[in-house]
Design a protein around this motif. Sequence first.
Motif, PDB file in Angstrom:
ATOM      1  N   GLY A  84     131.841  43.240 -21.043  1.00 60.87           N
ATOM      2  CA  GLY A  84     132.763  44.247 -21.545  1.00 60.87           C
ATOM      3  C   GLY A  84     134.118  44.039 -20.898  1.00 60.87           C
ATOM      4  N   ARG A  85     135.113  44.764 -21.360  1.00 62.02           N
ATOM      5  CA  ARG A  85     136.468  44.648 -20.795  1.00 62.02           C
ATOM      6  C   ARG A  85     136.617  45.655 -19.671  1.00 62.02           C
ATOM      7  NH1 ARG A  85     138.998  46.492 -25.889  1.00 62.02           N
ATOM      8  NH2 ARG A  85     136.855  47.203 -26.219  1.00 62.02           N
ATOM      9  N   VAL A  86     136.645  45.149 -18.447  1.00 61.36           N
ATOM     10  CA  VAL A  86     136.624  45.994 -17.267  1.00 61.36           C
ATOM     11  C   VAL A  86     137.956  45.911 -16.521  1.00 61.36           C
ATOM     12  CG1 VAL A  86     135.518  46.407 -15.030  1.00 61.36           C
ATOM     13  CG2 VAL A  86     134.134  45.785 -17.021  1.00 61.36           C
ATOM     14  N   PHE A  87     138.484  47.085 -16.150  1.00 60.73           N
ATOM     15  CA  PHE A  87     139.671  47.177 -15.303  1.00 60.73           C
ATOM     16  C   PHE A  87     139.256  47.713 -13.936  1.00 60.73           C
ATOM     17  CE2 PHE A  87     141.942  46.872 -19.288  1.00 60.73           C
ATOM     18  CZ  PHE A  87     143.153  46.275 -18.945  1.00 60.73           C
ATOM     19  N   VAL A  88     140.025  47.328 -12.915  1.00 60.92           N
ATOM     20  CA  VAL A  88     139.725  47.747 -11.550  1.00 60.92           C
ATOM     21  C   VAL A  88     140.915  48.508 -10.974  1.00 60.92           C
ATOM     22  CG1 VAL A  88     138.910  47.027  -9.286  1.00 60.92           C
ATOM     23  CG2 VAL A  88     138.417  45.611 -11.278  1.00 60.92           C
ATOM     24  N   HIS A  98     137.551  51.490  -8.012  1.00 62.79           N
ATOM     25  CA  HIS A  98     136.912  52.171  -9.133  1.00 62.79           C
ATOM     26  C   HIS A  98     136.984  51.232 -10.337  1.00 62.79           C
ATOM     27  CE1 HIS A  98     136.745  56.007  -6.987  1.00 62.79           C
ATOM     28  NE2 HIS A  98     137.999  55.801  -6.619  1.00 62.79           N
ATOM     29  N   TYR A  99     135.882  51.150 -11.072  1.00 62.92           N
ATOM     30  CA  TYR A  99     135.798  50.259 -12.232  1.00 62.92           C
ATOM     31  C   TYR A  99     135.705  51.082 -13.521  1.00 62.92           C
ATOM     32  CZ  TYR A  99     134.721  46.596  -8.818  1.00 62.92           C
ATOM     33  OH  TYR A  99     134.780  45.724  -7.768  1.00 62.92           O
ATOM     34  N   PHE A 100     136.435  50.627 -14.536  1.00 63.73           N
ATOM     35  CA  PHE A 100     136.450  51.306 -15.840  1.00 63.73           C
ATOM     36  C   PHE A 100     136.307  50.273 -16.953  1.00 63.73           C
ATOM     37  CE2 PHE A 100     138.958  53.677 -12.822  1.00 63.73           C
ATOM     38  CZ  PHE A 100     138.518  54.981 -12.972  1.00 63.73           C
ATOM     39  N   TRP A 101     135.599  50.651 -18.023  1.00 67.02           N
ATOM     40  CA  TRP A 101     135.445  49.726 -19.153  1.00 67.02           C
ATOM     41  C   TRP A 101     136.069  50.327 -20.406  1.00 67.02           C
ATOM     42  CZ3 TRP A 101     131.859  50.705 -23.317  1.00 67.02           C
ATOM     43  CH2 TRP A 101     131.054  51.825 -23.155  1.00 67.02           C
ATOM     44  N   MET A 102     136.752  49.472 -21.157  1.00 66.91           N
ATOM     45  CA  MET A 102     137.441  49.908 -22.363  1.00 66.91           C
ATOM     46  C   MET A 102     136.419  50.281 -23.440  1.00 66.91           C
ATOM     47  SD  MET A 102     140.647  49.609 -21.582  1.00 66.91           S
ATOM     48  CE  MET A 102     141.590  49.504 -23.105  1.00 66.91           C
ATOM     49  N   GLN A 103     136.558  51.474 -24.009  1.00 67.52           N
ATOM     50  CA  GLN A 103     135.617  51.930 -25.021  1.00 67.52           C
ATOM     51  C   GLN A 103     136.177  51.839 -26.441  1.00 67.52           C
ATOM     52  OE1 GLN A 103     134.585  55.857 -23.474  1.00 67.52           O
ATOM     53  NE2 GLN A 103     132.723  55.032 -22.553  1.00 67.52           N
ATOM     54  N   SER A 104     137.406  51.361 -26.587  1.00 67.88           N
ATOM     55  CA  SER A 104     137.925  51.077 -27.926  1.00 67.88           C
ATOM     56  C   SER A 104     137.300  49.780 -28.422  1.00 67.88           C
ATOM     57  CB  SER A 104     139.448  50.965 -27.894  1.00 67.88           C
ATOM     58  OG  SER A 104     139.852  49.983 -26.960  1.00 67.88           O
ATOM     59  N   LYS A 105     137.339  49.554 -29.730  1.00 64.39           N
ATOM     60  CA  LYS A 105     136.700  48.377 -30.312  1.00 64.39           C
ATOM     61  C   LYS A 105     137.417  47.097 -29.905  1.00 64.39           C
ATOM     62  CE  LYS A 105     135.096  50.935 -34.370  1.00 64.39           C
ATOM     63  NZ  LYS A 105     135.211  51.095 -35.841  1.00 64.39           N
ATOM     64  N   SER A 106     136.638  46.064 -29.696  1.00 65.67           N
ATOM     65  CA  SER A 106     137.232  44.768 -29.376  1.00 65.67           C
ATOM     66  C   SER A 106     138.035  44.251 -30.556  1.00 65.67           C
ATOM     67  CB  SER A 106     136.130  43.759 -29.030  1.00 65.67           C
ATOM     68  OG  SER A 106     136.669  42.449 -28.888  1.00 65.67           O
ATOM     69  N   GLN A 107     139.182  43.632 -30.271  1.00 63.27           N
ATOM     70  CA  GLN A 107     140.024  43.082 -31.326  1.00 63.27           C
ATOM     71  C   GLN A 107     139.761  41.597 -31.561  1.00 63.27           C
ATOM     72  OE1 GLN A 107     143.836  44.573 -29.580  1.00 63.27           O
ATOM     73  NE2 GLN A 107     144.147  45.474 -31.596  1.00 63.27           N
ATOM     74  N   HIS A 108     138.791  41.034 -30.871  1.00 61.34           N
ATOM     75  CA  HIS A 108     138.481  39.616 -31.057  1.00 61.34           C
ATOM     76  C   HIS A 108     137.908  39.383 -32.451  1.00 61.34           C
ATOM     77  CE1 HIS A 108     136.549  35.679 -30.329  1.00 61.34           C
ATOM     78  NE2 HIS A 108     137.501  35.536 -29.422  1.00 61.34           N
ATOM     79  N   ARG A 109     138.344  38.303 -33.092  1.00 62.02           N
ATOM     80  CA  ARG A 109     137.901  38.022 -34.474  1.00 62.02           C
ATOM     81  C   ARG A 109     136.387  37.906 -34.587  1.00 62.02           C
ATOM     82  NH1 ARG A 109     141.754  36.897 -38.081  1.00 62.02           N
ATOM     83  NH2 ARG A 109     143.861  36.383 -37.352  1.00 62.02           N
ATOM     84  N   GLU A 110     135.766  37.368 -33.536  1.00 62.10           N
ATOM     85  CA  GLU A 110     134.313  37.187 -33.565  1.00 62.10           C
ATOM     86  C   GLU A 110     133.589  38.292 -32.798  1.00 62.10           C
ATOM     87  OE1 GLU A 110     133.548  33.291 -32.116  1.00 62.10           O
ATOM     88  OE2 GLU A 110     134.662  32.292 -33.727  1.00 62.10           O
ATOM     89  N   GLY A 111     134.341  39.320 -32.406  1.00 65.16           N
ATOM     90  CA  GLY A 111     133.718  40.464 -31.750  1.00 65.16           C
ATOM     91  C   GLY A 111     133.340  40.244 -30.300  1.00 65.16           C
ATOM     92  N   LYS A 112     133.972  39.273 -29.627  1.00 66.45           N
ATOM     93  CA  LYS A 112     133.646  39.020 -28.222  1.00 66.45           C
ATOM     94  C   LYS A 112     134.035  40.236 -27.388  1.00 66.45           C
ATOM     95  CE  LYS A 112     134.200  34.910 -26.582  1.00 66.45           C
ATOM     96  NZ  LYS A 112     134.804  33.666 -26.045  1.00 66.45           N
ATOM     97  N   LEU A 113     133.075  40.833 -26.711  1.00 70.76           N
ATOM     98  CA  LEU A 113     133.296  42.102 -26.028  1.00 70.76           C
ATOM     99  C   LEU A 113     134.066  41.963 -24.729  1.00 70.76           C
ATOM    100  CD1 LEU A 113     129.751  43.669 -26.567  1.00 70.76           C
ATOM    101  CD2 LEU A 113     131.826  44.081 -27.894  1.00 70.76           C
ATOM    102  N   SER A 114     134.071  40.801 -24.133  1.00 67.48           N
ATOM    103  CA  SER A 114     134.717  40.622 -22.828  1.00 67.48           C
ATOM    104  C   SER A 114     136.164  40.165 -22.940  1.00 67.48           C
ATOM    105  CB  SER A 114     133.929  39.593 -22.004  1.00 67.48           C
ATOM    106  OG  SER A 114     133.924  38.323 -22.656  1.00 67.48           O
TER     107      SER A 114
END
Length: 391
Positions: A84-88, A98-114
Amino acid sequence: MAESPVITFKAGRCDVNGRSVKPNHTPGYLYLYSEDDLMHFCWRPRSAPSTDPDMDLLMIPGDGSFQPLVKNPGADSVESPTTGRVFVLRFSSSSQKHYFWMQSKSQHREGKLSWFSQRDQKLGQIVDMLLQGEDVNVQEEIDEIRAGDDDSGPNGDADAMEVDQEHGLSRQGSGGAGQDATGGDPREEGEASREGGADGGRAAPSSQPQDTNALIQNFLSSLGGGGGKAGSSRQQPAEQPSTTLPDLLTTSTTIPFIDAASPQQVDTLCAYLPPEIFLLAQESSSDSSSSDPDPTPAAGQAAIEALSTEQKKDILKRALRSPQFHQSLGSLTVALRDGGLPIVGDALGLKVENGGQIKGGSMPLGGGEAVEAFVEGVKRTVEEEQNGGKK
């Protein structure tokens, strides 16, 4: 919360379990607001109002940073080592993270979550600039993101971010990094610091109030890798590993102590805080028109007595979770390591062995030995006071 959020976007909190970062799947909002020229970094579930955040950190400009957790720094494609896309959120004054993960949809064409899109990176940059105390036109920056043409995928998910629109923060769409956004190793960042405070300022569910002596002994044991005394012989002349004061006084240790404290202990701790804090707390529930900008000690004591034990505990907890407290602990650690133990010990009236100096010499202790001697001095002073001794 007295002000409207400066910026708000979908994000969830992460739990650090051993060497892995795992998402808490509660839909949430990460948001910042400014009050009294200081920025507040907050997180809350989307089902809760912005006036009731689970996390509300008062940020000192320049002390915090908000950066993506990146697998290969400098690579063309910015990706997280997690799924997932994690910010620190880090602090320069302590090892707390503290770690947070983006809960909006991934914008990658193939849906890569990271994969961090330009939108994701820009959101992180805005937050980071705000934490640095920079003058940011957030509305202009957000408009630029929304109007941007990310050629790697659709901009999509228009409600991923909001600005000063508290009425619109009740939407429950989750989007996100997927139910399995897990598995990243925070220690692959190249840092060996502890994940102090990763519980986000909440006590661990199974933690019990710990005995002070046990806490001190655990800390001292960590200093020498086995509890060796400062004067013991060592194979190498290098400085022994040492723990910082922020590592000792994490929220997972201090908050349970406050929860279990007696009214007398609470009052004793309150006496060490500025009286203005209690006056403000008292005024928040009454007419503040008569507030005194320069309160007397008697007024401060009266304000403390007017508050309930639970109100005083809440104030103490907020102080213990504040970046200012952890920054002060970090500064004190540096001062002790750099030879300031004799001065600090004398100023605090501590029973420090040899006055904080090397045995048989006039040079002050330094490094980890100074921190160990300081903690031992605190322990010895408290024990003597409890046994009826005098400072």
